[in-house]
Design an enzyme around this catalytic site. Structure first.
Site, PDB file in Angstrom:
ATOM      1  N   SER A   1       0.812  -1.213   0.000  1.00  0.00           N
ATOM      2  CA  SER A   1       0.000   0.000   0.000  1.00  0.00           C
ATOM      3  C   SER A   1       0.849   1.268   0.000  1.00  0.00           C
ATOM      4  CB  SER A   1      -0.950  -0.046   1.205  1.00  0.00           C
ATOM      5  OG  SER A   1      -1.895   0.994   1.165  1.00  0.00           O
TER       6      SER A   1
ATOM      7  N   ASP B   1      -2.826   6.113  -3.389  1.00  0.00           N
ATOM      8  CA  ASP B   1      -1.679   5.489  -2.733  1.00  0.00           C
ATOM      9  C   ASP B   1      -1.145   4.375  -3.626  1.00  0.00           C
ATOM     10  OD1 ASP B   1      -3.769   3.697  -2.370  1.00  0.00           O
ATOM     11  OD2 ASP B   1      -3.128   3.082  -0.376  1.00  0.00           O
TER      12      ASP B   1
ATOM     13  N   ASP C   1      -6.166   1.862  -3.328  1.00  0.00           N
ATOM     14  CA  ASP C   1      -7.424   1.634  -2.615  1.00  0.00           C
ATOM     15  C   ASP C   1      -7.808   2.837  -1.763  1.00  0.00           C
ATOM     16  OD1 ASP C   1      -5.578   1.354  -0.563  1.00  0.00           O
ATOM     17  OD2 ASP C   1      -6.389  -0.536   0.195  1.00  0.00           O
TER      18      ASP C   1
ATOM     19  N   ASP D   1      -1.357   1.131  -3.884  1.00  0.00           N
ATOM     20  CA  ASP D   1      -2.204   0.088  -4.466  1.00  0.00           C
ATOM     21  C   ASP D   1      -3.575   0.611  -4.868  1.00  0.00           C
ATOM     22  OD1 ASP D   1      -3.211   0.388  -1.870  1.00  0.00           O
ATOM     23  OD2 ASP D   1      -3.679  -1.739  -1.651  1.00  0.00           O
TER      24      ASP D   1
END
Length: 450
Positions: free
Chosen positions: A101, A241, A245, A243
């Site tokens: 992340s 960010d 999400d 990833d």
């Protein structure tokens, strides 16, 4: 043995803490726990972000999946929420994302989704850990024709783009948007979606090299986005960010708009449309006190969970709520995806801007954010949960809680994804709370030092 899973999967320095051996074992144990009731040959989707270690860990994880006779479908670099969506769309038996992340490039992580695209509850993660610690004694490994295979589907990211484009009836013509892709998983899907919806885009940090993910960019480092929005006289900026999400916005004046403000803007719009289920928005204990005041003023319930979008999701499912999220920008629109989705969050924000014909700075006036200070105390990972066992630290926390009682609040918690204890104080005076938060953070570092 301490718990292997944090609030967002298993994380660590790639090839040191999160080794290829551990990745293979997670593939084996995860495939066993998540597919043992299947009456067919299971299929598990695997995606990753742009970290250099992603392919290495993916191959090890998929080797573990194949050793149980399951089929792994490798999606390559793709946002976490895309894996959640495609797991459902492809009727797969599970999904796995290799990502850390917002963490630096040296870190990586492995998180699982069930066949419905939901992150696993603690109980299932503990079962996976138990199987690994029991040295796979209950697992049957296949050979010959029974060994699983790997299918490569690098085109799947375009299916996610089409899904996102068709969610809302949006025409972004006339809007100038700066997009920060964090040199991460959003670098392809987010610009493509927004461009095809008609936006005039300025794209930042969309050339990942395996090592530059989150490096002074993305939702946790928005300085370059702020500068670009002002320089290009854009209507707003959007930062993802690593990833993708989570999402944070910047208004036309270069002012940051966080997850609390985004949920307030989108939640009130949904309420006006009669689409906010049970007039409820689920938040966490980290949400600003201003959010609770906004909710009360507009007749919205705002129950809180502990930090972690998975806990927000659990309460949303339990109460049949449609919107929830975190101050950090993890926002869940549950009727559209089963996890936090930065692109969907951006599209919902843009929907409000287009329909209300208001600037983002005007829209943020629906909520007054109270002064808040958040300082990270970096400590040895194995000590971050034991800070209250230290008498000096516990006394200092009690003293602060007494000081701010009735005029603010103090929240201390270990991070579920990093070796830090987070110190958060809300109060009336920004300078005072920042000073108090820093002093406590410094004390925690000193007392828990090796």
């Amino acid at each position: 043995m301490e718990r292997m899973f944090g609030t967002d999967g298993v994380r660590g320095v790639a090839n040191q803490e999160l080794t290829v051996e551990l990745a293979m074992k997670l593939g084996q144990a995860g495939a066993y726990i998540l597919t043992k009731d299947c009456k067919h040959n299971p299929t598990i989707l695997v995606g990753c972000d742009t970290r250099k270690s992603g392919d290495m860990l993916a191959m090890a994880l998929m080797a573990g999946i194949c050793s149980l006779g399951a089929k792994a479908v490798y999606l390559g670099v793709i946002p976490t929420p895309a894996v959640a969506y495609l797991t459902r769309a492809y009727h797969a038996d599970a999904g796995v994302v290799i990502s850390a992340s917002h963490n630096p490039a040296k870190d990586n992580g492995i998180k699982f989704f069930n066949r419905d695209g939901y992150k696993l509850p603690d109980e299932l993660e503990d079962e996976i850990q138990r199987v690994i610690e029991n040295e796979m004694k209950e697992v049957t490994f296949h050979s010959g024709a029974g060994v699983g295979s790997i299918e490569y589907r690098f085109d799947a990211r375009d299916e996610y783009v089409e899904f996102a484009k068709n969610l809302l009836n949006l025409d972004l013509s006339g809007l100038k948007i700066v997009v920060d892709c964090a040199c991460g998983a959003a670098y392809y899907t987010s610009p493509k979606t927004l461009k095809e919806l008609g936006a005039d885009l300025v794209v930042l940090h969309n050339k990942p090299d395996g090592l530059n993910i989150n490096d002074h960019c993305g939702s946790t480092h928005i300085e370059s986005l702020v500068e670009a929005v002002v320089e290009h006289k854009a209507d707003l900026g959007i930062a993802f960010d690593g990833d993708a999400d989570r999402m944070i916005a910047v208004d036309e004046n270069g002012k940051v708009v966080d997850g609390d403000q985004l949920m307030a803007i989108c939640g009130l719009f949904l309420k006006e449309q009669g689409k906010l289920k049970h007039n409820t928005i689920v938040t966490t204990v980290m949400s600003n006190l201003g959010f609770s005041l906004m909710a009360k003023e507009h007749g919205i319930e705002a129950p809180m969970t502990k930090v972690g979008d998975r806990y927000v999701l659990e309460l949303m499912k339990e109460g049949d709520y449609s919107l929830g999220g975190e101050q950090s920008g993890h926002i869940i629109f549950l009727e559209e995806n089963s996890t936090g989705d930065g692109l969907i969050s951006a599209l919902h924000l843009l929907e409000v801007i287009v329909n209300k014909k208001q600037s983002l700075s005007e829209l943020t006036k629906v909520i007054q954010i109270l002064p808040q200070a958040l300082i990270n105390a970096r400590v040895p990972n194995e000590k971050k949960y034991s800070y209250m066992e230290n008498q000096v630290i516990s006394d200092a926390i009690a003293e602060l809680e007494a000081k701010f009682k009735g005029e603010g609040r103090v929240l201390i918690r270990p991070s579920g994804t990093e070796p830090v204890v987070r110190v958060m104080i809300e109060g009336k005076n920004q300078e005072e709370i920042e000073q108090e938060a820093k002093q406590l953070a410094d004390l925690i570092v000193k007392e828990l030092a090796d």
